[in-house]
Write a protein that holds these residues in place. Structure first.
Motif, short mmCIF file in Angstrom:
data_model
loop_
_atom_site.label_atom_id
_atom_site.label_comp_id
_atom_site.label_asym_id
_atom_site.label_seq_id
_atom_site.Cartn_x
_atom_site.Cartn_y
_atom_site.Cartn_z
N VAL A 1 0.84 -1.20 0.00
CA VAL A 1 0.00 0.00 0.00
C VAL A 1 0.88 1.25 0.00
CG1 VAL A 1 -1.67 1.33 1.36
CG2 VAL A 1 -1.99 -1.13 1.05
N GLY A 2 1.94 1.26 0.78
CA GLY A 2 2.85 2.41 0.81
C GLY A 2 3.50 2.65 -0.53
N ALA A 3 3.90 1.59 -1.21
CA ALA A 3 4.53 1.75 -2.53
C ALA A 3 3.53 2.27 -3.55
CB ALA A 3 5.10 0.40 -2.98
N VAL A 4 2.30 1.77 -3.49
CA VAL A 4 1.27 2.22 -4.44
C VAL A 4 0.94 3.70 -4.21
CG1 VAL A 4 -1.17 1.94 -5.05
CG2 VAL A 4 0.31 -0.06 -4.84
N LEU A 5 0.88 4.12 -2.97
CA LEU A 5 0.56 5.52 -2.67
C LEU A 5 1.74 6.45 -2.92
CD1 LEU A 5 -1.53 5.19 0.59
CD2 LEU A 5 -2.35 5.67 -1.72
N ALA A 6 2.96 5.96 -2.79
CA ALA A 6 4.14 6.81 -2.93
C ALA A 6 4.29 7.35 -4.34
CB ALA A 6 5.39 6.05 -2.53
N VAL A 7 3.92 6.58 -5.34
CA VAL A 7 4.12 7.01 -6.73
C VAL A 7 3.27 8.23 -7.08
CG1 VAL A 7 3.88 6.30 -9.14
CG2 VAL A 7 4.89 4.74 -7.48
N PRO A 8 1.95 8.23 -6.85
CA PRO A 8 1.19 9.43 -7.19
C PRO A 8 1.53 10.63 -6.30
CG PRO A 8 -0.26 7.74 -6.30
CD PRO A 8 1.08 7.12 -6.47
N ILE A 9 1.89 10.37 -5.06
CA ILE A 9 2.28 11.49 -4.18
C ILE A 9 3.56 12.14 -4.70
CG2 ILE A 9 3.12 12.05 -1.86
CD1 ILE A 9 1.11 9.93 -0.82
N ALA A 10 4.54 11.33 -5.06
CA ALA A 10 5.80 11.86 -5.61
C ALA A 10 5.55 12.59 -6.92
CB ALA A 10 6.81 10.74 -5.81
N ALA A 11 4.67 12.07 -7.76
CA ALA A 11 4.36 12.73 -9.03
C ALA A 11 3.69 14.08 -8.80
CB ALA A 11 3.46 11.83 -9.88
N ALA A 12 2.81 14.15 -7.83
CA ALA A 12 2.14 15.42 -7.52
C ALA A 12 3.13 16.45 -6.99
CB ALA A 12 1.02 15.19 -6.51
N VAL A 13 4.01 16.01 -6.10
CA VAL A 13 5.03 16.93 -5.56
C VAL A 13 5.95 17.42 -6.68
CG1 VAL A 13 7.04 17.07 -4.04
CG2 VAL A 13 4.94 16.01 -3.23
N TRP A 14 6.37 16.51 -7.56
CA TRP A 14 7.26 16.91 -8.65
C TRP A 14 6.53 17.87 -9.60
CZ3 TRP A 14 11.99 17.60 -9.16
CH2 TRP A 14 12.57 17.79 -10.41
N GLY A 15 5.25 17.69 -9.82
CA GLY A 15 4.47 18.61 -10.65
C GLY A 15 4.44 20.01 -10.05
N VAL A 16 4.28 20.08 -8.73
CA VAL A 16 4.30 21.39 -8.06
C VAL A 16 5.67 22.04 -8.20
CG1 VAL A 16 4.19 22.50 -5.78
CG2 VAL A 16 2.46 20.81 -6.45
N VAL A 17 6.73 21.27 -8.04
CA VAL A 17 8.08 21.81 -8.17
C VAL A 17 8.31 22.35 -9.57
CG1 VAL A 17 10.52 21.15 -8.25
CG2 VAL A 17 9.10 20.43 -6.33
N GLN A 18 7.80 21.65 -10.57
CA GLN A 18 8.02 22.05 -11.96
C GLN A 18 7.38 23.39 -12.29
OE1 GLN A 18 10.04 20.54 -14.31
NE2 GLN A 18 10.69 19.53 -12.46
N VAL A 19 6.29 23.76 -11.62
CA VAL A 19 5.61 25.02 -11.94
C VAL A 19 5.68 26.02 -10.78
CG1 VAL A 19 4.05 23.95 -13.59
CG2 VAL A 19 3.37 24.11 -11.19
N TRP A 20 6.63 25.83 -9.88
CA TRP A 20 6.74 26.67 -8.69
C TRP A 20 6.84 28.15 -9.04
CZ3 TRP A 20 6.92 24.70 -3.66
CH2 TRP A 20 7.22 25.61 -2.66
#
Length: 52
Positions: A15-34
């Motif tokens: 469950v942690g691995a499955v949740l980590a991928v979309p959370i990391a993608a969302a954080v990286w998306g925020v960083v990209q348009v900061w």
């Protein structure tokens, strides 16, 4: 007394691995348009070769 068999640990890891991928993608998306859609956050921008 029942001994733990590790099923909860394995399920938690999956469950942690499955949740980590979309959370990391969302954080990286925020960083990209900061600083705007065409300029990532200052600390995430590629470094100029002379600045290192």
């Amino acid at each position: 007394m029942r001994q733990p068999n590790g099923c909860g640990t394995a399920l938690g890891g999956i469950v942690g691995a499955v949740l980590a991928v979309p959370i990391a993608a969302a954080v990286w998306g925020v960083v990209q348009v900061w600083d705007g859609p065409d300029l990532p956050a200052r600390w995430a921008r590629p470094k100029h070769p002379l600045q290192s």
